[in-house]
Design an enzyme around this catalytic site. Structure first.
Site, PDB file in Angstrom:
ATOM      1  N   TYR A 130       2.595  -1.895   4.591  1.00  0.00           N
ATOM      2  CA  TYR A 130       2.522  -1.931   5.932  1.00  0.00           C
ATOM      3  C   TYR A 130       3.991  -1.702   6.555  1.00  0.00           C
ATOM      4  O   TYR A 130       4.817  -2.571   6.197  1.00  0.00           O
ATOM      5  CB  TYR A 130       1.832  -3.194   6.293  1.00  0.00           C
ATOM      6  CG  TYR A 130       0.362  -3.338   5.749  1.00  0.00           C
ATOM      7  CD1 TYR A 130      -0.447  -2.206   5.177  1.00  0.00           C
ATOM      8  CD2 TYR A 130      -0.156  -4.555   5.617  1.00  0.00           C
ATOM      9  CE1 TYR A 130      -1.660  -2.237   4.656  1.00  0.00           C
ATOM     10  CE2 TYR A 130      -1.564  -4.713   5.152  1.00  0.00           C
ATOM     11  CZ  TYR A 130      -2.215  -3.580   4.703  1.00  0.00           C
ATOM     12  OH  TYR A 130      -3.499  -3.808   4.149  1.00  0.00           O
ATOM     13  N   HIS A 171      -3.510  -2.609  -4.525  1.00  0.00           N
ATOM     14  CA  HIS A 171      -3.878  -2.162  -3.183  1.00  0.00           C
ATOM     15  C   HIS A 171      -4.969  -1.410  -3.448  1.00  0.00           C
ATOM     16  O   HIS A 171      -6.112  -1.447  -2.586  1.00  0.00           O
ATOM     17  CB  HIS A 171      -2.798  -1.563  -2.592  1.00  0.00           C
ATOM     18  CG  HIS A 171      -2.929  -1.523  -1.026  1.00  0.00           C
ATOM     19  ND1 HIS A 171      -1.808  -1.736  -0.132  1.00  0.00           N
ATOM     20  CD2 HIS A 171      -4.024  -1.535  -0.165  1.00  0.00           C
ATOM     21  CE1 HIS A 171      -2.459  -1.811   1.144  1.00  0.00           C
ATOM     22  NE2 HIS A 171      -3.718  -1.829   1.053  1.00  0.00           N
TER      23      HIS A 171
END
Ligand SMILES: NC(=O)c1ccc[n+]([C@@H]2O[C@H](COP(=O)([O-])OP(=O)(O)OC[C@H]3O[C@@H](n4cnc5c(N)ncnc54)[C@H](OP(=O)(O)O)[C@@H]3O)[C@@H](O)[C@H]2O)c1
Length: 266
Positions: A42, A100
């Site tokens: 992010y 992830h």
């Protein structure tokens, strides 16, 4: 693990928004949303830096989740990625560290690194994200696989596929399901049934959508909100208890799938 937390995707991407993002996370913490979900991906690390600023001086009692990118998830790559995340987060231990999504590095390697990170006190727990049932079963059979405590997946009113098998499978092994994009990234289909349920509780459709994800005992919800009004609303969703009538109305508006569907991702 707290069952209502805060996401940080799209945070840390531009300096002008930073103050508001830090303030939003701090307000959420004050209101009891003590789990923060972030990732090295992010804002290319920027979101972790926003989290660092938000939790500075108040680390105690906050559950920090971060993630390693699949392309970094070799044995040594995972160890190195964790060090970078710790540095950006300005903490000495991540509470939950996730892969992830499944990638090209053998999962055994990633799990070996994750177990070592626990042993060295760099992370408290580890888990995975975007793993469908088959991938979960594969992981379970590997060394270190049974120590996975969470699978973070897409789950909201419009994406109910995981209710059929994945949620029960995880629940039977005490693996938490972390519902990401619980508000479908702010694009939940407007629906009269949902509005009716919301009106009964003097709540907003978004609050009902969040309360609905939390009706399962082993589901954790991590809405992202940068706006103050949204943070205030989301914090209150934890207190909203849906009735059988509400759930029936919701099922009519957003029917669960009748057959198995592959795990959806964003
Ligand atoms: N593991 C993965 O692969 C994965 C993938 C996606 C997401 N995630 C995690 O899950 C978190 C949440 O998912 P998401 O960010 O994709 O989407 P989301 O939480 O479903 O939706 C976020 C959007 O909804 C708006 N919003 C928040 N609260 C609201 C409310 N009460 N009423 C109306 N709108 C509201 C936000 O606006 P404002 O920001 O303007 O307030 C933002 O535009 C992410 O931030 C990330 O941490 C993980």
């Amino acid at each position: 693990m707290p069952n209502l937390g805060m996401g940080t995707w799209r945070m840390g991407e531009n300096d002008a928004a930073r103050r508001d993002e830090v303030a939003a996370l701090q307000l959420g913490i004050d209101l009891g949303m003590r789990l923060i979900d972030t990732a090295e991906m992010y804002g290319h690390g920027g979101a972790e830096e926003v989290v660092a600023e938000a939790i500075a001086g108040r680390r105690e009692g906050i559950f920090v989740v971060s993630k390693v990118l699949p392309q970094n998830a070799s044995y040594s790559g995972t160890l190195a990625a964790c060090e970078r995340s710790l540095k950006r987060l300005r903490i000495d231990r991540i509470d939950l560290y996730l892969l992830h999504w499944p990638g090209e590095h053998p999962l055994e390697e990633t799990l070996r690194a994750l177990a070592e990170l626990v042993e060295h006190g760099k992370i408290r727990h580890y888990g995975i994200s975007n793993f469908d049932l088959e991938e979960l079963e594969h992981a379970e059979g590997l060394k270190g696989g049974p120590r996975v405590i969470a699978n973070q997946v897409l789950y909201n009113l419009e994406r109910r596929g995981i209710e059929r098998k994945l949620i029960p499978w995880c629940a039977s092994r005490s693996i938490a399901v972390m519902a990401y994009s619980p508000l479908e990234q702010g694009r939940l289909r407007p629906d009269d049934g949902l509005r009716r349920v919301a009106a009964r509780h003097d709540a907003s459709p978004a609050q009902v959508a969040l309360a609905w994800t939390l009706r399962h005992e082993n589901v954790v919800s991590i809405p992202k909100a940068a706006r103050r009004a949204h943070v205030l609303a989301n914090a209150k969703a934890a207190d909203l208890v849906l009735t059988e009538e509400d759930l029936a109305d919701i099922d009519r508006a957003f029917p669960p799938p009748r057959r198995d569907v592959p795990l959806e991702t964003l």
